[in-house]
Motif scaffolding. Structure first.
Motif, PDB file in Angstrom:
ATOM      1  N   GLU A  82       0.735  -1.118   0.466  1.00  0.00           N
ATOM      2  CA  GLU A  82       0.067   0.240  -0.346  1.00  0.00           C
ATOM      3  C   GLU A  82       1.225   1.603  -0.002  1.00  0.00           C
ATOM      4  O   GLU A  82       1.167   1.867  -0.517  1.00  0.00           O
ATOM      5  N   GLN A  83       2.317   1.549   0.613  1.00  0.00           N
ATOM      6  CA  GLN A  83       2.582   2.335   0.810  1.00  0.00           C
ATOM      7  C   GLN A  83       3.662   2.903  -0.745  1.00  0.00           C
ATOM      8  O   GLN A  83       3.600   3.968  -0.976  1.00  0.00           O
ATOM      9  N   VAL A  84       3.835   1.831  -1.193  1.00  0.00           N
ATOM     10  CA  VAL A  84       4.595   1.336  -2.595  1.00  0.00           C
ATOM     11  C   VAL A  84       3.513   2.288  -3.174  1.00  0.00           C
ATOM     12  O   VAL A  84       4.253   3.435  -3.939  1.00  0.00           O
ATOM     13  N   ARG A  85       2.354   1.664  -3.783  1.00  0.00           N
ATOM     14  CA  ARG A  85       1.133   2.394  -4.343  1.00  0.00           C
ATOM     15  C   ARG A  85       1.446   4.380  -4.272  1.00  0.00           C
ATOM     16  O   ARG A  85       1.397   4.972  -5.272  1.00  0.00           O
ATOM     17  N   GLY A  86       1.289   4.140  -2.836  1.00  0.00           N
ATOM     18  CA  GLY A  86       1.098   5.899  -2.508  1.00  0.00           C
ATOM     19  C   GLY A  86       2.436   6.739  -2.274  1.00  0.00           C
ATOM     20  O   GLY A  86       2.386   7.759  -3.155  1.00  0.00           O
ATOM     21  N   PHE A  87       3.912   5.888  -2.788  1.00  0.00           N
ATOM     22  CA  PHE A  87       5.218   6.975  -3.033  1.00  0.00           C
ATOM     23  C   PHE A  87       4.688   6.802  -4.791  1.00  0.00           C
ATOM     24  O   PHE A  87       5.544   7.595  -5.632  1.00  0.00           O
ATOM     25  N   GLN A  88       5.063   5.656  -5.383  1.00  0.00           N
ATOM     26  CA  GLN A  88       4.696   5.666  -6.708  1.00  0.00           C
ATOM     27  C   GLN A  88       4.011   7.168  -7.595  1.00  0.00           C
ATOM     28  O   GLN A  88       4.136   7.407  -8.343  1.00  0.00           O
ATOM     29  N   LYS A  89       2.407   7.483  -6.639  1.00  0.00           N
ATOM     30  CA  LYS A  89       1.791   8.270  -7.110  1.00  0.00           C
ATOM     31  C   LYS A  89       2.249   9.531  -7.169  1.00  0.00           C
ATOM     32  O   LYS A  89       2.138   9.770  -7.786  1.00  0.00           O
ATOM     33  N   THR A  90       2.785   9.462  -6.053  1.00  0.00           N
ATOM     34  CA  THR A  90       3.808  10.971  -5.336  1.00  0.00           C
ATOM     35  C   THR A  90       4.996  11.096  -6.374  1.00  0.00           C
ATOM     36  O   THR A  90       5.444  12.174  -6.856  1.00  0.00           O
ATOM     37  N   MET A  91       5.909   9.955  -6.961  1.00  0.00           N
ATOM     38  CA  MET A  91       7.208  10.375  -7.529  1.00  0.00           C
ATOM     39  C   MET A  91       6.770  10.142  -9.049  1.00  0.00           C
ATOM     40  O   MET A  91       7.533  11.004  -9.334  1.00  0.00           O
ATOM     41  N   ALA A  92       6.037   9.741  -9.967  1.00  0.00           N
ATOM     42  CA  ALA A  92       5.501   9.495 -10.979  1.00  0.00           C
ATOM     43  C   ALA A  92       5.542  10.704 -11.468  1.00  0.00           C
ATOM     44  O   ALA A  92       6.541  10.825 -12.980  1.00  0.00           O
ATOM     45  N   PRO A  93       4.717  11.865 -11.315  1.00  0.00           N
ATOM     46  CA  PRO A  93       5.078  13.173 -12.176  1.00  0.00           C
ATOM     47  C   PRO A  93       6.209  13.532 -11.527  1.00  0.00           C
ATOM     48  O   PRO A  93       6.655  14.668 -13.693  1.00  0.00           O
ATOM     49  N   ILE A  94       7.391  13.603 -10.347  1.00  0.00           N
ATOM     50  CA  ILE A  94       8.299  13.425 -10.056  1.00  0.00           C
ATOM     51  C   ILE A  94       9.641  13.079 -11.342  1.00  0.00           C
ATOM     52  O   ILE A  94       9.987  14.373 -12.319  1.00  0.00           O
ATOM     53  N   MET A  95       9.554  11.853 -11.939  1.00  0.00           N
ATOM     54  CA  MET A  95       9.227  11.215 -13.110  1.00  0.00           C
ATOM     55  C   MET A  95       9.514  11.816 -13.673  1.00  0.00           C
ATOM     56  O   MET A  95      10.512  12.230 -15.005  1.00  0.00           O
ATOM     57  N   GLN A  96       8.111  11.997 -13.913  1.00  0.00           N
ATOM     58  CA  GLN A  96       7.993  12.640 -16.158  1.00  0.00           C
ATOM     59  C   GLN A  96       8.318  14.024 -15.700  1.00  0.00           C
ATOM     60  O   GLN A  96       8.243  13.661 -17.417  1.00  0.00           O
ATOM     61  N   GLN A  97       8.376  15.317 -15.067  1.00  0.00           N
ATOM     62  CA  GLN A  97       9.212  16.078 -15.604  1.00  0.00           C
ATOM     63  C   GLN A  97      10.481  16.083 -15.382  1.00  0.00           C
ATOM     64  O   GLN A  97      10.928  17.290 -16.290  1.00  0.00           O
ATOM     65  N   ALA A  98      10.881  14.737 -15.207  1.00  0.00           N
ATOM     66  CA  ALA A  98      12.473  14.822 -15.702  1.00  0.00           C
ATOM     67  C   ALA A  98      13.010  13.906 -16.637  1.00  0.00           C
ATOM     68  O   ALA A  98      13.438  12.541 -16.430  1.00  0.00           O
ATOM     69  N   LYS A  99      13.254  14.948 -17.669  1.00  0.00           N
ATOM     70  CA  LYS A  99      13.756  13.816 -18.878  1.00  0.00           C
ATOM     71  C   LYS A  99      14.498  13.169 -18.871  1.00  0.00           C
ATOM     72  O   LYS A  99      15.376  12.111 -19.227  1.00  0.00           O
ATOM     73  N   ASP A 100      15.981  14.274 -17.666  1.00  0.00           N
ATOM     74  CA  ASP A 100      17.304  12.711 -17.902  1.00  0.00           C
ATOM     75  C   ASP A 100      17.111  11.917 -16.694  1.00  0.00           C
ATOM     76  O   ASP A 100      17.731  11.429 -15.993  1.00  0.00           O
ATOM     77  N   GLY A 101      16.071  10.910 -16.233  1.00  0.00           N
ATOM     78  CA  GLY A 101      15.891  10.772 -14.957  1.00  0.00           C
ATOM     79  C   GLY A 101      16.317  11.518 -13.316  1.00  0.00           C
ATOM     80  O   GLY A 101      16.574  12.588 -13.823  1.00  0.00           O
ATOM     81  N   VAL A 102      15.895  11.004 -12.616  1.00  0.00           N
ATOM     82  CA  VAL A 102      16.329  11.308 -10.930  1.00  0.00           C
ATOM     83  C   VAL A 102      17.000  10.006 -10.664  1.00  0.00           C
ATOM     84  O   VAL A 102      16.885   9.011 -10.994  1.00  0.00           O
TER      85      VAL A 102
END
Ligand SMILES: *[C@@H]1O[C@H](CO)[C@@H](O)[C@H](O)[C@H]1NC(C)=O
Ligand SMILES: *[C@@H]1O[C@H](CO)[C@@H](O)[C@H](O)[C@H]1NC(C)=O
Ligand SMILES: *[C@@H]1O[C@H](CO)[C@@H](O)[C@H](O)[C@H]1NC(C)=O
Ligand SMILES: *[C@@H]1O[C@H](CO)[C@@H](O)[C@H](O)[C@H]1NC(C)=O
Length: 300
Positions: A82-102
């Motif tokens: 459950e935590q993994v899904r929550g973290f993923q949801k918050t991390m995904a948009p930050i990853m999407q904005q970082a074209k060279d990765g995070v």
């Protein structure tokens, strides 16, 4: 002659302007660091990780550093998936904005959250995963944390509750790895045994492995004076055998059979392990020497 004298300063000025442009372009290039996401440990508040954020900001000005504000404090006891899904949801948009990765720095229990995120997310763009004293192969030891959650159990008998369906509703049980009850662990651990592909129940194991292998670099930080992670070598993917002798990463079955990609990644030359003495568990993310000597160079 007179013309030469007059044009000389002009030439110098032009040269200076050009140099300035070149330098500032270089400066800007050098200053573009990949965003860094920090994933906290059990019982942590977001502010507990402030020191690490500050150290990154000082070493690499302009880095966009986010301490992920999910499942803090008591909520960190929620089931790991459950935590993994929550973290993923918050991390995904930050990853999407970082074209060279995070880059991700994952502390303690957070390292297992990060393993869950990496293995189950097919479009992650994590460049480097820095695992900061995380029980990556699980935990088997009496600690204050354990006493707090299960006051009536010692490590020898925690399996009786950890490997039940209600036990698995608590994060710690999800990565409880009792070397004397491996059959129960493999049958009932819905998290670590699944991440490790130590259970027959994961029909996504190939997908998980592929996702994990999209990671470019894995950095494993841990040390003998940690005091919480037990055995401390779990931070390096080592663990106890049924005799409570520590077996190192390369001798682990999950490594040798490459169950989730660790061996392939190591063969690629992309696993770095640091054994650092003199650091207690709560100091890993506060210690400037640890940051300067073992973390900073990866955050480019
Ligand atoms: C940092 O990254 C987040 C997520 O991508 C973004 O919302 C925010 O604007 C960024 N901050 C700066 C100062 O660039
Ligand atoms: C288990 O540990 C004991 C005591 O340290 C040792 O004598 C024995 O050889 C070990 N057995 C195995 C299988 O490693
Ligand atoms: C995971 O384990 C099963 C056997 O339990 C095996 O068939 C499968 O190939 C394994 N997956 C990977 C990625 O090694
Ligand atoms: C900080 O880390 C160094 C190793 O890099 C260690 O020798 C020292 O004891 C640590 N200090 C604290 C307070 O954790």
């Amino acid at each position: 002659m007179a013309a030469d004298v007059r044009s000389h300063p002009l030439f110098v000025r032009h040269l200076l302007v050009v140099l300035l442009l070149v330098c500032s372009a270089r400066y800007q290039n050098a200053a573009v660091y990949k965003p860094v996401l920090i994933i906290h440990g059990i019982f942590d508040a977001v502010t507990d990780l402030d020191d690490l954020q500050t150290m990154i900001g000082k070493a690499h000005p302009g880095t966009n550093v986010t301490i992920i504000d999910e499942y803090t404090e008591l909520f960190s006891l929620y089931p790991m998936w459950e935590q993994v899904r929550g973290f993923q949801k918050t991390m995904a948009p930050i990853m999407q904005q970082a074209k060279d990765g995070v880059h991700i720095i994952c502390y303690s229990q957070g390292g297992l959250i990060c393993r869950g995120v990496l293995e189950s997310m097919d479009d992650h763009n994590v460049d480097t995963f820095i695992s900061l004293s995380s029980p990556l192969m699980g935990q088997y030891g009496d600690t204050e944390y354990l006493k707090y959650v299960f006051p009536h159990y010692l490590k020898e008998n925690l399996y009786k509750v950890a490997y039940t369906s209600y036990g698995q509703d608590i994060s710690i049980s999800n990565y409880w790895n009792d070397p004397h009850h491996q059959d129960l662990y493999k049958e009932n651990s819905v998290f670590l045994a699944v991440l490790n592909n130590q259970t027959a129940k994961n029909d996504k194991s190939k997908e998980y492995k592929n996702n994990f292998l999209k990671l470019k670099k894995l950095v494993l930080i841990g040390g003998p004076d940690d005091g919480v992670i037990t055995p401390w070598q779990s931070s390096h993917f080592g663990f106890y055998d049924d005799n409570e002798t520590v077996v190192e990463m390369k001798e682990q079955e999950v490594y040798q059979r490459d169950y989730f990609g660790l061996k392939t990644m190591d063969a690629r030359g992309d696993v770095t392990t640091y054994e650092i003495p003199g650091v207690q568990h709560l100091n890993w993310h506060k210690n400037l020497t640890v940051f300067n000597d073992y973390i900073e160079k990866w955050l480019t």
